[in-house]
Design a protein around this motif. Structure first.
Motif, short mmCIF file in Angstrom:
data_model
loop_
_atom_site.label_atom_id
_atom_site.label_comp_id
_atom_site.label_asym_id
_atom_site.label_seq_id
_atom_site.Cartn_x
_atom_site.Cartn_y
_atom_site.Cartn_z
N TYR A 22 1.12 -1.22 0.06
CA TYR A 22 0.56 -0.35 0.22
C TYR A 22 0.85 1.14 0.42
O TYR A 22 0.54 2.63 0.12
N SER A 319 -10.80 4.73 18.18
CA SER A 319 -11.18 3.41 17.31
C SER A 319 -11.88 2.05 18.55
O SER A 319 -10.86 2.30 19.35
N GLU A 325 -6.73 -4.90 13.79
CA GLU A 325 -7.92 -4.40 12.50
C GLU A 325 -7.28 -2.71 12.13
O GLU A 325 -7.09 -2.28 11.31
N LYS A 328 -4.21 -2.83 10.54
CA LYS A 328 -4.30 -2.69 8.94
C LYS A 328 -5.28 -1.47 8.14
O LYS A 328 -4.64 -1.38 7.07
N ARG A 329 -6.27 -1.07 9.13
CA ARG A 329 -7.19 -0.11 8.34
C ARG A 329 -6.17 1.27 8.37
O ARG A 329 -5.99 2.11 7.63
N THR A 332 -4.11 0.82 4.74
CA THR A 332 -4.65 0.76 4.13
C THR A 332 -5.37 2.41 3.96
O THR A 332 -5.73 2.86 2.07
N GLU A 333 -5.99 3.21 4.93
CA GLU A 333 -6.91 4.54 4.84
C GLU A 333 -5.47 5.26 5.14
O GLU A 333 -6.15 6.14 4.42
N HIS A 334 -5.02 5.34 6.09
CA HIS A 334 -3.75 6.66 6.56
C HIS A 334 -1.79 6.36 5.85
O HIS A 334 -1.71 7.45 6.29
N ARG A 371 0.31 12.27 8.74
CA ARG A 371 -1.37 11.06 8.19
C ARG A 371 -1.84 10.78 9.71
O ARG A 371 -3.08 10.93 9.63
N ILE A 375 -5.86 11.97 11.27
CA ILE A 375 -7.09 11.11 12.08
C ILE A 375 -7.64 11.26 12.80
O ILE A 375 -7.55 11.47 13.89
#
Length: 375
Positions: A22, A319, A325, A328-329, A332-334, A371, A375
């Motif tokens: 990624y 979160s 998880e 992983k996010r 993939t997202e940040h 980054r 969030i």
């Protein structure tokens, strides 16, 4: 049939692979991304043309053994016999594996303090012995009462990691007093002290098992030139142990690797004449402080970091999802890779904590922090 049925791919491999896929900033695996000392690079370049490319003695390059003895003397005041008490290894992981394979027998107990680095349990299981995982307190101090209750005539080894990965905690004088009391009550227990981050501590000075005279006849110390000199890919570490234990460890070592990379050993030997290990902590303290400053306006809660080049952070305000998880996010997202702390526990205890590696250049830390703060 698998000998390690419950052990899969390391979380470090998983997260680094995802970071690559990624194109994320990799703050997961513990390796520096800044240049190696130019003096060391020049030594390697010069040695490449010299006769240093054949097998060295099994225990290590003799001048390097002498310089390790001098390093330990200068750092901790301990006098060593290089030919009988020091072993150069193919990294700290191999040192730990060889030690456990040499000294642990079937059905003996080995106490491991959780959260713990993932290389401790596998060699215990391969010995058909019993890893006894004892959780640290919530502030990551050892619960010595719980540890003592876990000891029995079957207990052969206690493994400590100081400074501690992943939490950055260091042991105190009171910790060593408590540990010493336990070992006095159980004289057959061997102490395996993983001290690969020994030269990376900050406000408080690292206390080494090298300084505990009453423990030295039953203690194996593990150190890492890869961590100390930012050359993790060289995989060069060393063991210090009393002769009666070292004889057994060498028996295993010779059939794992026989001898360690010759050019690396000679290069490190020459480099030790030029470098001061005392400079290392101040460099990493600057990086720790800068990374923490960059995250001041983030929603992460940063935990204390007393040593190592790892920063533990809580994401509870961000979160409710589990830490695997979330990591992983995060990739993939940040676009930032970290390590979930639950993977360091036997029971996968999830406290919504993750680990960042700040052994990176400032530009990488700045980009990652930007980054993370978004969030």
């Amino acid at each position: 049939m698998s000998k390690l049925p419950n052990i899969g791919t390391s979380i470090f491999t998983v997260m680094s692979k995802m970071a690559h896929e990624y194109n994320a900033i990799n703050l997961s695996q513990g390796f520096p991304n800044f240049p190696v000392d130019e003096r060391l690079v020049n030594i390697v370049a010069g040695l490449a043309k010299k006769d240093v490319h054949q097998y060295l003695p099994m225990a290590g390059y003799p001048p390097l053994l002498e310089k390790i003895a001098l390093l330990v003397l200068n750092s901790y005041g301990r006098i060593l016999h290089p030919e009988t008490e020091i072993l150069v290894t193919a990294g700290a992981t191999q040192a730990i594996f060889a030690t456990i394979q040499a000294l642990i027998e079937i059905d003996e107990d080995v106490i491991i303090l959780d959260p713990s680095y993932d290389c401790y349990e596998a060699p215990v299981l391969l010995c058909k012995a019993n890893p006894i995982r004892i959780a640290l307190n919530e502030d990551y101090t050892p619960n010595w009462e719980r540890i003592e209750k876990a000891c029995s005539p079957k207990t052969k080894m206690i493994i400590i990691n100081n400074p501690h990965n992943p939490t950055g905690k260091i042991l105190t004088e009171l910790d060593f007093e408590a540990l010493g009391n336990i070992l006095m009550k159980f004289p057959e227990i061997i102490l395996l002290s993983d001290e690969v981050y020994e030269y990376i501590t900050f406000e408080e000075k690292h206390i080494s098992a090298h300084t505990r005279s009453q423990l030295l006849n039953r203690c194996v110390m593990v150190s890492s030139f890869g961590k100390t000199f930012h050359v993790t890919g060289w995989k060069v570490g060393y063991l210090v142990a009393p002769e009666h234990l070292m004889k057994e460890i060498k028996k295993v070592h010779q059939f794992l690797v026989f001898s360690v990379n010759s050019l690396s050993q000679v290069a490190i030997s020459e480099y030790l004449d030029l470098v001061s290990v005392q400079e290392i902590s101040s460099m990493y303290k600057e990086k720790r402080d800068y990374f923490r400053l960059l995250l001041t306006n983030s929603r992460f809660e940063l935990k204390p970091c007393e040593g190592t080049y790892f920063q533990v952070a809580s994401y509870s305000a961000i979160s409710p999802e589990n830490d695997v998880e979330f990591c992983k996010r995060l990739i993939t997202e940040h676009g930032v890779a970290a390590i979930p702390i639950s993977t360091f526990y036997e029971n996968k205890k999830d406290l919504h904590l993750i680990r960042f590696c700040f052994a990176k250049d400032n530009a990488t830390l700045e980009q990652a922090a930007k980054r993370l703060c978004s969030i």
